[in-house]
Scaffold this active site. Structure first.
Site, PDB file in Angstrom:
ATOM      1  N   ASP A  98      92.639 -47.156  59.801  1.00 30.34           N
ATOM      2  CA  ASP A  98      92.240 -46.720  58.448  1.00 30.34           C
ATOM      3  C   ASP A  98      93.251 -47.230  57.418  1.00 30.34           C
ATOM      4  O   ASP A  98      94.452 -47.055  57.591  1.00 30.34           O
ATOM      5  CB  ASP A  98      92.196 -45.175  58.434  1.00 30.34           C
ATOM      6  CG  ASP A  98      91.435 -44.605  57.243  1.00 30.34           C
ATOM      7  OD1 ASP A  98      91.544 -45.179  56.135  1.00 30.34           O
ATOM      8  OD2 ASP A  98      90.748 -43.590  57.404  1.00 30.34           O
ATOM      9  N   HIS A 100      92.999 -46.549  53.989  1.00 31.40           N
ATOM     10  CA  HIS A 100      92.993 -45.780  52.739  1.00 31.40           C
ATOM     11  C   HIS A 100      94.326 -45.052  52.551  1.00 31.40           C
ATOM     12  O   HIS A 100      94.715 -44.270  53.407  1.00 31.40           O
ATOM     13  CB  HIS A 100      91.844 -44.773  52.751  1.00 31.40           C
ATOM     14  CG  HIS A 100      90.497 -45.436  52.813  1.00 31.40           C
ATOM     15  ND1 HIS A 100      89.892 -45.751  54.008  1.00 31.40           N
ATOM     16  CD2 HIS A 100      89.675 -45.863  51.833  1.00 31.40           C
ATOM     17  CE1 HIS A 100      88.723 -46.332  53.752  1.00 31.40           C
ATOM     18  NE2 HIS A 100      88.566 -46.418  52.439  1.00 31.40           N
ATOM     19  N   SER A 151      88.083 -41.741  61.630  1.00 29.54           N
ATOM     20  CA  SER A 151      89.472 -41.259  61.608  1.00 29.54           C
ATOM     21  C   SER A 151      89.578 -39.803  62.042  1.00 29.54           C
ATOM     22  O   SER A 151      90.620 -39.374  62.547  1.00 29.54           O
ATOM     23  CB  SER A 151      90.070 -41.415  60.206  1.00 29.54           C
ATOM     24  OG  SER A 151      90.076 -42.767  59.854  1.00 29.54           O
TER      25      SER A 151
HETATM   26 CO1  B1M Z   1      86.745 -47.184  51.465  1.00 29.51          CO
HETATM   27  N1  B1M Z   1      85.437 -45.908  52.164  1.00 29.51           N
HETATM   28  N2  B1M Z   1      86.288 -48.428  52.874  1.00 29.51           N
HETATM   29  N3  B1M Z   1      87.952 -48.391  50.560  1.00 29.51           N
HETATM   30  N4  B1M Z   1      86.748 -45.984  50.032  1.00 29.51           N
HETATM   31  C1  B1M Z   1      85.372 -44.591  51.533  1.00 29.51           C
HETATM   32  C2  B1M Z   1      86.298 -43.609  52.238  1.00 29.51           C
HETATM   33  C3  B1M Z   1      83.842 -44.213  51.695  1.00 29.51           C
HETATM   34  C4  B1M Z   1      83.544 -42.709  51.739  1.00 29.51           C
HETATM   35  C5  B1M Z   1      83.050 -44.893  50.567  1.00 29.51           C
HETATM   36  C6  B1M Z   1      81.562 -44.632  50.587  1.00 29.51           C
HETATM   37  O1  B1M Z   1      80.870 -45.107  51.452  1.00 29.51           O
HETATM   38  N5  B1M Z   1      81.076 -43.859  49.641  1.00 29.51           N
HETATM   39  C7  B1M Z   1      83.513 -44.933  53.035  1.00 29.51           C
HETATM   40  C8  B1M Z   1      83.714 -44.137  54.318  1.00 29.51           C
HETATM   41  C9  B1M Z   1      82.418 -43.827  55.013  1.00 29.51           C
HETATM   42  C10 B1M Z   1      82.583 -43.176  56.336  1.00 29.51           C
HETATM   43  O2  B1M Z   1      83.488 -43.315  57.100  1.00 29.51           O
HETATM   44  N6  B1M Z   1      81.592 -42.400  56.615  1.00 29.51           N
HETATM   45  C11 B1M Z   1      84.417 -46.130  52.967  1.00 29.51           C
HETATM   46  C12 B1M Z   1      84.239 -47.336  53.698  1.00 29.51           C
HETATM   47  C13 B1M Z   1      82.940 -47.446  54.475  1.00 29.51           C
HETATM   48  C14 B1M Z   1      85.172 -48.385  53.699  1.00 29.51           C
HETATM   49  C15 B1M Z   1      85.127 -49.689  54.522  1.00 29.51           C
HETATM   50  C16 B1M Z   1      84.655 -49.545  55.980  1.00 29.51           C
HETATM   51  C17 B1M Z   1      84.240 -50.674  53.747  1.00 29.51           C
HETATM   52  C18 B1M Z   1      83.999 -51.996  54.423  1.00 29.51           C
HETATM   53  O3  B1M Z   1      84.895 -52.694  54.790  1.00 29.51           O
HETATM   54  N7  B1M Z   1      82.750 -52.287  54.600  1.00 29.51           N
HETATM   55  C19 B1M Z   1      86.590 -50.166  54.434  1.00 29.51           C
HETATM   56  C20 B1M Z   1      87.410 -49.532  55.560  1.00 29.51           C
HETATM   57  C21 B1M Z   1      88.639 -50.251  55.869  1.00 29.51           C
HETATM   58  C22 B1M Z   1      89.454 -49.480  56.880  1.00 29.51           C
HETATM   59  O4  B1M Z   1      89.989 -48.430  56.583  1.00 29.51           O
HETATM   60  N8  B1M Z   1      89.554 -50.019  58.089  1.00 29.51           N
HETATM   61  C23 B1M Z   1      87.010 -49.560  53.129  1.00 29.51           C
HETATM   62  C24 B1M Z   1      87.977 -50.120  52.297  1.00 29.51           C
HETATM   63  C25 B1M Z   1      88.358 -49.590  51.074  1.00 29.51           C
HETATM   64  C26 B1M Z   1      89.287 -50.305  50.070  1.00 29.51           C
HETATM   65  C27 B1M Z   1      90.390 -51.113  50.757  1.00 29.51           C
HETATM   66  C28 B1M Z   1      88.454 -51.237  49.225  1.00 29.51           C
HETATM   67  C29 B1M Z   1      89.761 -49.114  49.181  1.00 29.51           C
HETATM   68  C30 B1M Z   1      91.066 -48.445  49.680  1.00 29.51           C
HETATM   69  C31 B1M Z   1      92.286 -48.910  48.963  1.00 29.51           C
HETATM   70  C32 B1M Z   1      93.489 -48.076  49.308  1.00 29.51           C
HETATM   71  O5  B1M Z   1      93.439 -46.906  49.640  1.00 29.51           O
HETATM   72  N9  B1M Z   1      94.615 -48.716  49.222  1.00 29.51           N
HETATM   73  C33 B1M Z   1      88.632 -48.100  49.408  1.00 29.51           C
HETATM   74  C34 B1M Z   1      88.383 -46.989  48.550  1.00 29.51           C
HETATM   75  C35 B1M Z   1      89.190 -46.945  47.279  1.00 29.51           C
HETATM   76  C36 B1M Z   1      87.435 -45.978  48.874  1.00 29.51           C
HETATM   77  C37 B1M Z   1      86.959 -44.794  47.995  1.00 29.51           C
HETATM   78  C38 B1M Z   1      86.001 -45.349  46.977  1.00 29.51           C
HETATM   79  C39 B1M Z   1      88.025 -43.979  47.270  1.00 29.51           C
HETATM   80  C40 B1M Z   1      89.119 -43.420  48.156  1.00 29.51           C
HETATM   81  C41 B1M Z   1      90.243 -42.862  47.318  1.00 29.51           C
HETATM   82  O6  B1M Z   1      91.284 -43.473  47.176  1.00 29.51           O
HETATM   83  N10 B1M Z   1      90.018 -41.691  46.694  1.00 29.51           N
HETATM   84  C42 B1M Z   1      86.263 -43.882  49.080  1.00 29.51           C
HETATM   85  C43 B1M Z   1      85.190 -42.979  48.537  1.00 29.51           C
HETATM   86  C44 B1M Z   1      85.502 -41.499  48.722  1.00 29.51           C
HETATM   87  O7  B1M Z   1      86.524 -41.092  49.196  1.00 29.51           O
HETATM   88  N11 B1M Z   1      84.543 -40.699  48.394  1.00 29.51           N
HETATM   89  C45 B1M Z   1      86.000 -44.837  50.194  1.00 29.51           C
HETATM   90  C46 B1M Z   1      91.009 -41.036  45.856  1.00 29.51           C
HETATM   91  C47 B1M Z   1      92.010 -40.262  46.752  1.00 29.51           C
HETATM   92  C48 B1M Z   1      93.061 -39.560  45.905  1.00 29.51           C
HETATM   93  O8  B1M Z   1      91.288 -39.303  47.467  1.00 29.51           O
HETATM   94  O9  B1M Z   1      92.118 -40.145  49.719  1.00 29.51           O
HETATM   95  O10 B1M Z   1      90.344 -38.326  49.588  1.00 29.51           O
HETATM   96  P1  B1M Z   1      91.541 -38.976  49.017  1.00 29.51           P
HETATM   97  O11 B1M Z   1      92.745 -37.918  48.980  1.00 29.51           O
HETATM   98  C49 B1M Z   1      92.590 -36.625  48.485  1.00 29.51           C
HETATM   99  C50 B1M Z   1      92.278 -35.589  49.568  1.00 29.51           C
HETATM  100  O12 B1M Z   1      91.424 -36.081  50.565  1.00 29.51           O
HETATM  101  C51 B1M Z   1      93.625 -35.167  50.038  1.00 29.51           C
HETATM  102  O13 B1M Z   1      94.447 -35.261  48.887  1.00 29.51           O
HETATM  103  C52 B1M Z   1      93.930 -36.211  47.953  1.00 29.51           C
HETATM  104  C53 B1M Z   1      93.745 -35.574  46.583  1.00 29.51           C
HETATM  105  O14 B1M Z   1      94.787 -34.788  46.176  1.00 29.51           O
HETATM  106  N12 B1M Z   1      94.302 -35.852  51.124  1.00 29.51           N
HETATM  107  C54 B1M Z   1      95.288 -35.244  51.818  1.00 29.51           C
HETATM  108  C55 B1M Z   1      94.175 -37.094  51.612  1.00 29.51           C
HETATM  109  N13 B1M Z   1      95.019 -37.308  52.611  1.00 29.51           N
HETATM  110  C56 B1M Z   1      95.729 -36.183  52.767  1.00 29.51           C
HETATM  111  C57 B1M Z   1      96.734 -35.851  53.674  1.00 29.51           C
HETATM  112  C58 B1M Z   1      97.277 -34.567  53.610  1.00 29.51           C
HETATM  113  C59 B1M Z   1      96.850 -33.655  52.654  1.00 29.51           C
HETATM  114  C60 B1M Z   1      95.847 -33.974  51.754  1.00 29.51           C
HETATM  115  O15 B1M Z   1      98.258 -34.144  54.422  1.00 29.51           O
HETATM  116  C61 B1M Z   1      98.709 -35.000  55.428  1.00 29.51           C
END
Ligand code: B1M
Length: 215
Positions: A98, A100, A151
């Site tokens: 992963d 992200h 994940s």
């Molecule tokens: Co990706 N991606 N992505 N992506 N991406 C998602 C996660 C997805 C939901 C988008 C969608 O389809 N709507 C989807 C997952 C679907 C699934 O698994 N069912 C997805 C996908 C499919 C993919 C790829 C497979 C796409 C592809 O290649 N075809 C690929 C995967 C690559 C891989 O990981 N092997 C991929 C790639 C990418 C980018 C590289 C383009 C980019 C990431 C860049 C980066 O992080 N450096 C990206 C992004 C940006 C997203 C979305 C749009 C935004 C994620 C984000 O940063 N959110 C995302 C959509 C979504 O999440 N709904 C998506 C903002 C961030 C602050 O939120 O990380 O949730 P989040 O963190 C929150 C809480 O969750 C929590 O605190 C934060 C807020 O305070 N939290 C924690 C998180 N970790 C924590 C740990 C803790 C405590 C709290 O303690 C340890």
């Protein structure tokens, strides 16, 4: 557009020109963390929705993520800090497979600005490396982040590995990321993990849990 709408739109459009000037302007009205929570994260949510609906292509998602990171890096030095670093030590990693890391890095900022030391070992980290680093840095807790559905399976495997190595009691675990649910962690994972495992919905809950662990 008005300032805060424009900032949010900058994330969605991946538009860097004028970003820092807008952030400086925004900081005259709101605290840096409020800007992250109310405005920037809302832009990332829109990006996720557009991508999920097939209305945004991956390179543009990446661009939006870069702008998000630039914005957070610009705001970070202006955040309020408690400067002890001595409350405890947390290891943070995004799990194997992963990439992200925006959420994980926000957790790093919030937790380290509130008196903890954070060892952030980055993305795609296999359990062996996580445990080696935990040992090396003598951490008090391990935090794993992951956004992909697969994940959540890796996290479960990681906990099983910690059970089988007999180190579950030693390391409380914090889990976060969009694909997890509270009930999965607090029911399924809590049942199988022999140590303490907790779910953090966001970075602030991560901090609260860390406070509880260190009490
Ligand atoms: Co990706 N991606 N992505 N992506 N991406 C998602 C996660 C997805 C939901 C988008 C969608 O389809 N709507 C989807 C997952 C679907 C699934 O698994 N069912 C997805 C996908 C499919 C993919 C790829 C497979 C796409 C592809 O290649 N075809 C690929 C995967 C690559 C891989 O990981 N092997 C991929 C790639 C990418 C980018 C590289 C383009 C980019 C990431 C860049 C980066 O992080 N450096 C990206 C992004 C940006 C997203 C979305 C749009 C935004 C994620 C984000 O940063 N959110 C995302 C959509 C979504 O999440 N709904 C998506 C903002 C961030 C602050 O939120 O990380 O949730 P989040 O963190 C929150 C809480 O969750 C929590 O605190 C934060 C807020 O305070 N939290 C924690 C998180 N970790 C924590 C740990 C803790 C405590 C709290 O303690 C340890």
């Amino acid at each position: 557009l008005p300032l805060f709408e424009r900032l949010e739109q900058r994330i969605v459009d991946g538009e860097k020109n004028g970003l820092e000037a807008d952030l400086d302007e925004a900081m005259k009205e709101k605290k840096p963390l409020e800007i992250v929570n109310d405005t920037l994260l809302s832009g990332m949510k829109t990006v996720g929705d557009l991508f999920g609906a097939g209305q945004m292509q991956l390179p543009f998602v990446l661009q939006a993520a870069e702008i998000m990171k630039t914005a957070v890096a610009h705001l970070e030095p202006h955040m309020e800090k408690e400067d002890s670093g001595g409350k405890g030590r947390l290891l943070l990693a995004t799990v194997k497979g992963d990439v992200h890391d925006i959420g994980k890095n926000l957790v790093d900022i919030i937790v380290s600005n509130n008196g903890y030391e954070v060892v952030n070992i980055g993305i795609k980290q296999p359990i062996n490396t996580i445990l080696e680093e935990a040992e090396k840095h003598n951490v008090d807790a391990i935090g794993m982040s992951g956004l992909l559905v697969k994940s959540t399976v890796i996290m479960k495997d990681n906990l099983a590995e910690m059970n089988s190595r007999g180190i579950a009691e030693k390391y409380p675990v914090l889990l976060g990321g969009a694909a997890l649910t509270r009930s999965f962690v607090e029911n399924d994972l809590d049942e199988m993990y022999q140590g303490d495992v907790r779910y953090a919905k966001d970075a602030f809950e991560g901090l609260k849990l860390m406070d509880r662990i260190m009490q």
